[in-house]
Design an enzyme around this catalytic site. Structure first.
Site, PDB file in Angstrom:
ATOM      1  N   LYS A 108       6.439  -1.576   1.951  1.00 45.26           N
ATOM      2  CA  LYS A 108       5.234  -0.997   2.556  1.00 45.26           C
ATOM      3  C   LYS A 108       4.098  -1.997   2.381  1.00 45.26           C
ATOM      4  O   LYS A 108       3.260  -1.880   1.491  1.00 45.26           O
ATOM      5  CB  LYS A 108       4.907   0.356   1.945  1.00 45.26           C
ATOM      6  CG  LYS A 108       4.017   1.210   2.850  1.00 45.26           C
ATOM      7  CD  LYS A 108       4.025   2.678   2.461  1.00 45.26           C
ATOM      8  CE  LYS A 108       3.096   3.496   3.317  1.00 45.26           C
ATOM      9  NZ  LYS A 108       3.433   3.472   4.758  1.00 45.26           N
ATOM     10  N   LEU A 152      10.859   1.748   7.248  1.00 47.85           N
ATOM     11  CA  LEU A 152      10.293   2.142   5.961  1.00 47.85           C
ATOM     12  C   LEU A 152      11.038   3.372   5.440  1.00 47.85           C
ATOM     13  O   LEU A 152      11.320   4.295   6.207  1.00 47.85           O
ATOM     14  CB  LEU A 152       8.809   2.489   6.112  1.00 47.85           C
ATOM     15  CG  LEU A 152       8.119   2.813   4.782  1.00 47.85           C
ATOM     16  CD1 LEU A 152       7.807   1.528   4.020  1.00 47.85           C
ATOM     17  CD2 LEU A 152       6.883   3.649   4.976  1.00 47.85           C
ATOM     18  N   TYR A 166       0.842  -1.210   0.000  1.00 50.01           N
ATOM     19  CA  TYR A 166       0.000   0.000   0.000  1.00 50.01           C
ATOM     20  C   TYR A 166       0.867   1.245   0.000  1.00 50.01           C
ATOM     21  O   TYR A 166       2.088   1.173   0.186  1.00 50.01           O
ATOM     22  CB  TYR A 166      -0.938  -0.014   1.213  1.00 50.01           C
ATOM     23  CG  TYR A 166      -0.328   0.448   2.519  1.00 50.01           C
ATOM     24  CD1 TYR A 166       0.460  -0.411   3.273  1.00 50.01           C
ATOM     25  CD2 TYR A 166      -0.548   1.734   3.006  1.00 50.01           C
ATOM     26  CE1 TYR A 166       1.015   0.003   4.482  1.00 50.01           C
ATOM     27  CE2 TYR A 166       0.001   2.156   4.205  1.00 50.01           C
ATOM     28  CZ  TYR A 166       0.782   1.289   4.939  1.00 50.01           C
ATOM     29  OH  TYR A 166       1.336   1.705   6.137  1.00 50.01           O
ATOM     30  N   GLU A 174      11.896   2.969  14.377  1.00 46.80           N
ATOM     31  CA  GLU A 174      10.931   3.970  13.909  1.00 46.80           C
ATOM     32  C   GLU A 174       9.675   3.866  14.771  1.00 46.80           C
ATOM     33  O   GLU A 174       9.686   3.151  15.783  1.00 46.80           O
ATOM     34  CB  GLU A 174      10.603   3.735  12.434  1.00 46.80           C
ATOM     35  CG  GLU A 174      10.029   2.377  12.118  1.00 46.80           C
ATOM     36  CD  GLU A 174       9.748   2.180  10.633  1.00 46.80           C
ATOM     37  OE1 GLU A 174       9.655   3.160   9.876  1.00 46.80           O
ATOM     38  OE2 GLU A 174       9.563   1.020  10.210  1.00 46.80           O
TER      39      GLU A 174
HETATM   40  C1  LIG Z   1       6.021   2.100   9.584  1.00 49.43           C
HETATM   41  C2  LIG Z   1       6.096   3.442   8.913  1.00 49.43           C
HETATM   42  N1  LIG Z   1       7.274   4.109   8.920  1.00 49.43           N
HETATM   43  C3  LIG Z   1       7.393   5.320   8.334  1.00 49.43           C
HETATM   44  C4  LIG Z   1       6.321   5.922   7.715  1.00 49.43           C
HETATM   45  C5  LIG Z   1       6.488   7.291   7.079  1.00 49.43           C
HETATM   46  O1  LIG Z   1       6.491   7.182   5.693  1.00 49.43           O
HETATM   47  P1  LIG Z   1       6.049   8.409   4.796  1.00 49.43           P
HETATM   48  O2  LIG Z   1       6.854   9.602   5.255  1.00 49.43           O
HETATM   49  O3  LIG Z   1       6.359   7.997   3.397  1.00 49.43           O
HETATM   50  O4  LIG Z   1       4.590   8.616   5.032  1.00 49.43           O
HETATM   51  C6  LIG Z   1       5.074   5.260   7.665  1.00 49.43           C
HETATM   52  C7  LIG Z   1       3.926   5.932   6.955  1.00 49.43           C
HETATM   53  N2  LIG Z   1       2.691   5.406   7.189  1.00 49.43           N
HETATM   54  C8  LIG Z   1       1.625   5.901   6.376  1.00 49.43           C
HETATM   55  C9  LIG Z   1       1.490   7.399   6.381  1.00 49.43           C
HETATM   56  O5  LIG Z   1       0.132   7.674   6.710  1.00 49.43           O
HETATM   57  N3  LIG Z   1      -0.478   6.502   7.060  1.00 49.43           N
HETATM   58  C10 LIG Z   1       0.332   5.436   6.912  1.00 49.43           C
HETATM   59  O6  LIG Z   1       0.113   4.266   7.167  1.00 49.43           O
HETATM   60  C11 LIG Z   1       4.965   3.996   8.273  1.00 49.43           C
HETATM   61  O7  LIG Z   1       3.793   3.321   8.256  1.00 49.43           O
END
Ligand SMILES: Cc1ncc(COP(=O)(O)O)c(CN[C@@H]2CONC2=O)c1O
Length: 284
Positions: free
Chosen positions: A147, A203, A31, A179
């Protein structure tokens, strides 16, 4: 609100997901979440590139080209009249009958793509006040760079934090901070900004990439270096970053204040630099 179902824009009620879809049975899918401001996508190319990269990593054959996907997403945003909001999009490996762990043949079984929009204004109050976090062991698998919609490890960690009254979980592997459950995490010590380097344990966040860029352009000292829970507890400032949160201060960890217990000057500057980058690409 319309949605995307495969290559069509339809009413949400028209969507039918088979009960033997591999996304439903195995979380066999990927996703991404991309954000728009003033009706224009921010970093759309980077998000689409990452989605295709995630697909390649799990040998999932995407059902359209990057340009076809961007066109479809733009049409959906216009159809739904979204000014500032998010698109959640996902692709599964399609229907697997009979249920079997081995992959379905992409020549025979098409992947299933869906996308939905949500109107989400910037939460300026939360960005000013900051959020609370609790430290939780990182029990996820070792391909966090993908992702994936396999998010049990993430949601269980966030639930642990929520049970204690926290907004987010800060994850660690044997004391090394990785993270958050749905965002990257950063700390600031003596005006140096730290975040875990890309690799299989985190990620590769798009917001992280943008913050690294604007911080360095502003002459700020940034190090993509792992740090420990002990370092985190002694940090002057801590924040999380994601497409939906931008740069979100973390003002308390495990119930204890971070620094002075409020958003610090470095995070506030990073928030403004990010807003400037958004306005440059999407207008005010
Ligand atoms: C585990 C994880 N790490 C880092 C990030 C940050 O990545 P981005 O800067 O590319 O958003 C996300 C974003 N998760 C998305 C962002 O909004 N909802 C989500 O599930 C995430 O799920």
């Amino acid at each position: 609100m319309k949605v995307i179902w495969n290559d069509k824009i339809v009413e949400r009620s028209e969507v039918k997901i088979d009960m033997e879809d591999r996304g439903y049975q195995f979380a066999d899918g990927i996703y991404d979440v991309v954000r728009a401001y003033n009706g224009k996508f921010f970093t759309l190319n980077e998000h689409v590139d990452r989605l295709f990269s995630s697909a390649e990593k799990i040998e999932l054959v995407m059902p359209f080209t990057k340009d076809e996907l961007k066109q479809l997403l733009s049409t959906l945003m216009k159809e739904n009249g979204i000014s500032t909001g998010n698109i959640y999009m996902q692709v599964t490996r399609g229907i697997g009958i009979p249920r079997n762990h081995t992959y379905t043949d992409p020549e025979l079984v098409p992947p299933v793509f869906t996308a939905t929009t949500t109107i989400v204004p910037r939460d300026q109050e939360k960005m000013d006040q900051g959020m609370s976090a609790f430290i939780v062991p990182d029990m996820r698998w070792l391909r966090c760079d993908i992702k994936s919609i396999s998010l049990l490890g993430n949601i269980m960690a966030k639930h642990e934090a929520h049970k204690k009254g926290g907004d987010e979980a800060i994850l660690h592997r044997d004391g090394i901070v990785t993270e958050c459950s749905s965002s990257n995490v950063w700390m600031i010590k003596d005006d140096t900004i730290y975040t875990h380097p890309d690799g299989n344990l985190v990620l590769p966040g798009i917001t992280k990439i943008m913050l690294l860029k604007v911080a360095r352009e502003a002459g700020m000292l940034v190090k993509e270096e792992a740090f420990t829970i002990e370092d985190l507890k002694k940090a002057d400032e801590v924040f999380a970053s994601s497409t939906t949160m931008e740069a979100m201060p973390i003002v308390s960890i495990d119930g204890n204040p971070v620094g002075h217990g409020q958003r610090g000057a470095v995070v506030e500057k990073l928030q403004q630099l990010y807003v400037d980058a958004v306005e440059k690409e999407c207008g005010q």
